[in-house]
Design a protein around this motif. Structure first.
Motif, PDB file in Angstrom:
ATOM      1  N   ARG A  40      25.209 -38.873 -41.457  1.00 26.49           N
ATOM      2  CA  ARG A  40      24.989 -39.710 -40.156  1.00 26.49           C
ATOM      3  C   ARG A  40      25.652 -41.130 -40.222  1.00 26.49           C
ATOM      4  NH1 ARG A  40      20.024 -42.664 -38.032  1.00 26.49           N
ATOM      5  NH2 ARG A  40      20.569 -43.080 -35.825  1.00 26.49           N
ATOM      6  N   ARG A  41      25.187 -41.821 -41.331  1.00 25.85           N
ATOM      7  CA  ARG A  41      25.702 -42.922 -41.758  1.00 25.85           C
ATOM      8  C   ARG A  41      27.368 -43.109 -41.737  1.00 25.85           C
ATOM      9  NH1 ARG A  41      22.381 -47.333 -43.127  1.00 25.85           N
ATOM     10  NH2 ARG A  41      23.768 -48.487 -44.098  1.00 25.85           N
ATOM     11  N   ILE A  42      27.932 -41.954 -42.331  1.00 30.22           N
ATOM     12  CA  ILE A  42      29.335 -41.857 -42.656  1.00 30.22           C
ATOM     13  C   ILE A  42      29.982 -41.789 -41.225  1.00 30.22           C
ATOM     14  CG2 ILE A  42      31.019 -40.545 -43.537  1.00 30.22           C
ATOM     15  CD1 ILE A  42      29.366 -39.859 -45.958  1.00 30.22           C
ATOM     16  N   VAL A  43      29.647 -40.850 -40.298  1.00 25.04           N
ATOM     17  CA  VAL A  43      30.172 -40.600 -39.087  1.00 25.04           C
ATOM     18  C   VAL A  43      29.902 -41.969 -38.008  1.00 25.04           C
ATOM     19  CG1 VAL A  43      29.731 -39.322 -37.016  1.00 25.04           C
ATOM     20  CG2 VAL A  43      29.636 -38.176 -39.186  1.00 25.04           C
ATOM     21  N   ILE A  44      28.652 -42.539 -38.216  1.00 25.18           N
ATOM     22  CA  ILE A  44      28.603 -43.784 -37.520  1.00 25.18           C
ATOM     23  C   ILE A  44      29.691 -44.739 -37.734  1.00 25.18           C
ATOM     24  CG2 ILE A  44      26.843 -45.487 -36.678  1.00 25.18           C
ATOM     25  CD1 ILE A  44      25.074 -43.565 -36.637  1.00 25.18           C
ATOM     26  N   GLY A  45      29.465 -44.790 -39.201  1.00 25.54           N
ATOM     27  CA  GLY A  45      30.619 -46.026 -39.714  1.00 25.54           C
ATOM     28  C   GLY A  45      31.815 -45.730 -39.530  1.00 25.54           C
ATOM     29  N   SER A  46      32.330 -44.324 -39.661  1.00 27.64           N
ATOM     30  CA  SER A  46      33.570 -44.139 -39.294  1.00 27.64           C
ATOM     31  C   SER A  46      33.966 -44.310 -37.801  1.00 27.64           C
ATOM     32  CB  SER A  46      33.896 -42.590 -39.489  1.00 27.64           C
ATOM     33  OG  SER A  46      33.565 -42.211 -40.891  1.00 27.64           O
ATOM     34  N   LEU A  47      33.311 -44.158 -37.016  1.00 24.84           N
ATOM     35  CA  LEU A  47      33.368 -44.544 -35.395  1.00 24.84           C
ATOM     36  C   LEU A  47      33.701 -45.852 -35.266  1.00 24.84           C
ATOM     37  CD1 LEU A  47      31.207 -41.902 -33.800  1.00 24.84           C
ATOM     38  CD2 LEU A  47      33.638 -41.921 -33.957  1.00 24.84           C
ATOM     39  N   VAL A  48      32.804 -46.627 -36.021  1.00 27.11           N
ATOM     40  CA  VAL A  48      32.612 -48.128 -35.964  1.00 27.11           C
ATOM     41  C   VAL A  48      34.105 -48.563 -36.430  1.00 27.11           C
ATOM     42  CG1 VAL A  48      31.738 -50.418 -36.806  1.00 27.11           C
ATOM     43  CG2 VAL A  48      30.383 -48.531 -35.631  1.00 27.11           C
ATOM     44  N   THR A  49      34.543 -48.044 -37.375  1.00 25.55           N
ATOM     45  CA  THR A  49      35.568 -48.407 -38.012  1.00 25.55           C
ATOM     46  C   THR A  49      36.908 -48.296 -37.109  1.00 25.55           C
ATOM     47  OG1 THR A  49      34.714 -47.991 -40.306  1.00 25.55           O
ATOM     48  CG2 THR A  49      37.337 -48.122 -40.285  1.00 25.55           C
ATOM     49  N   ILE A  50      36.944 -47.159 -36.692  1.00 24.67           N
ATOM     50  CA  ILE A  50      38.123 -46.802 -35.691  1.00 24.67           C
ATOM     51  C   ILE A  50      37.972 -47.578 -34.324  1.00 24.67           C
ATOM     52  CG2 ILE A  50      38.745 -44.885 -34.121  1.00 24.67           C
ATOM     53  CD1 ILE A  50      37.906 -42.936 -36.297  1.00 24.67           C
ATOM     54  N   ALA A  51      36.824 -47.792 -34.065  1.00 29.64           N
ATOM     55  CA  ALA A  51      36.580 -48.813 -33.053  1.00 29.64           C
ATOM     56  C   ALA A  51      37.165 -50.292 -33.259  1.00 29.64           C
ATOM     57  CB  ALA A  51      35.313 -49.014 -32.432  1.00 29.64           C
ATOM     58  N   GLY A  52      37.006 -50.679 -34.498  1.00 28.54           N
ATOM     59  CA  GLY A  52      37.521 -52.001 -35.026  1.00 28.54           C
ATOM     60  C   GLY A  52      38.964 -51.976 -35.402  1.00 28.54           C
ATOM     61  N   VAL A  53      39.656 -50.881 -35.549  1.00 31.21           N
ATOM     62  CA  VAL A  53      41.111 -50.589 -35.695  1.00 31.21           C
ATOM     63  C   VAL A  53      41.695 -50.875 -34.352  1.00 31.21           C
ATOM     64  CG1 VAL A  53      42.982 -49.162 -36.136  1.00 31.21           C
ATOM     65  CG2 VAL A  53      40.974 -49.307 -37.875  1.00 31.21           C
ATOM     66  N   ALA A  54      40.910 -50.424 -33.325  1.00 32.83           N
ATOM     67  CA  ALA A  54      41.443 -50.271 -32.056  1.00 32.83           C
ATOM     68  C   ALA A  54      41.209 -51.746 -31.455  1.00 32.83           C
ATOM     69  CB  ALA A  54      40.626 -49.381 -31.153  1.00 32.83           C
TER      70      ALA A  54
END
Length: 125
Positions: A40-54
């Motif tokens: 769960r942490r990996i998925v949420i962190g990945s989504l936040v990372t993608i949002a940060g890149v955007a």
């Protein structure tokens, strides 16, 4: 690759020595770790990372530095969140006293291993 009987005996001796010298550490190594990676942490962190890149790319595209910096910070926070481990038991981290006690016990364990190693080397020659 399987261990030979001699290697298995040596490994068993090392394990018994570890249990005798530092049972708390041996128990913590034998059981599952108290901190583990969470999907769960990996998925949420990945989504936040993608949002940060955007957001970072949006800041670059608009040539607005504060938005780019904010995107970079969000991206870093997402990576940190995804790679950090959670504490399953909810216990507080060890105080300085516990850490010092385990390090001193570890020194005794290592020195006894070195002595046994030297003794075995002497017996072989």
């Amino acid at each position: 690759m399987a261990l030979s009987e001699h290697e298995q005996r040596l490994l068993d001796q090392l394990e018994q020595q570890l249990h005798a010298d530092d049972p708390k550490f041996a128990h913590s190594m034998a059981s599952s770790t108290s901190r583990s990676m969470s999907t769960r942490r990996i998925v949420i962190g990945s989504l936040v990372t993608i949002a940060g890149v955007a957001v970072l790319l949006l800041g670059i595209w608009n040539q607005f530095i504060p938005v780019g910096v904010a995107g970079f910070l969000v991206m870093g926070a997402g990576v940190y969140y995804a790679t950090s481990k959670t504490r399953l038991d909810g216990a507080a981290p060890n105080s300085g006293k516990g850490a010092k006690a385990s390090s001193s016990a570890g020194g005794g364990f290592l020195s006894s291993l070195e002595e046994k190693w030297d003794e075995r080397k002497r017996d072989q020659t």
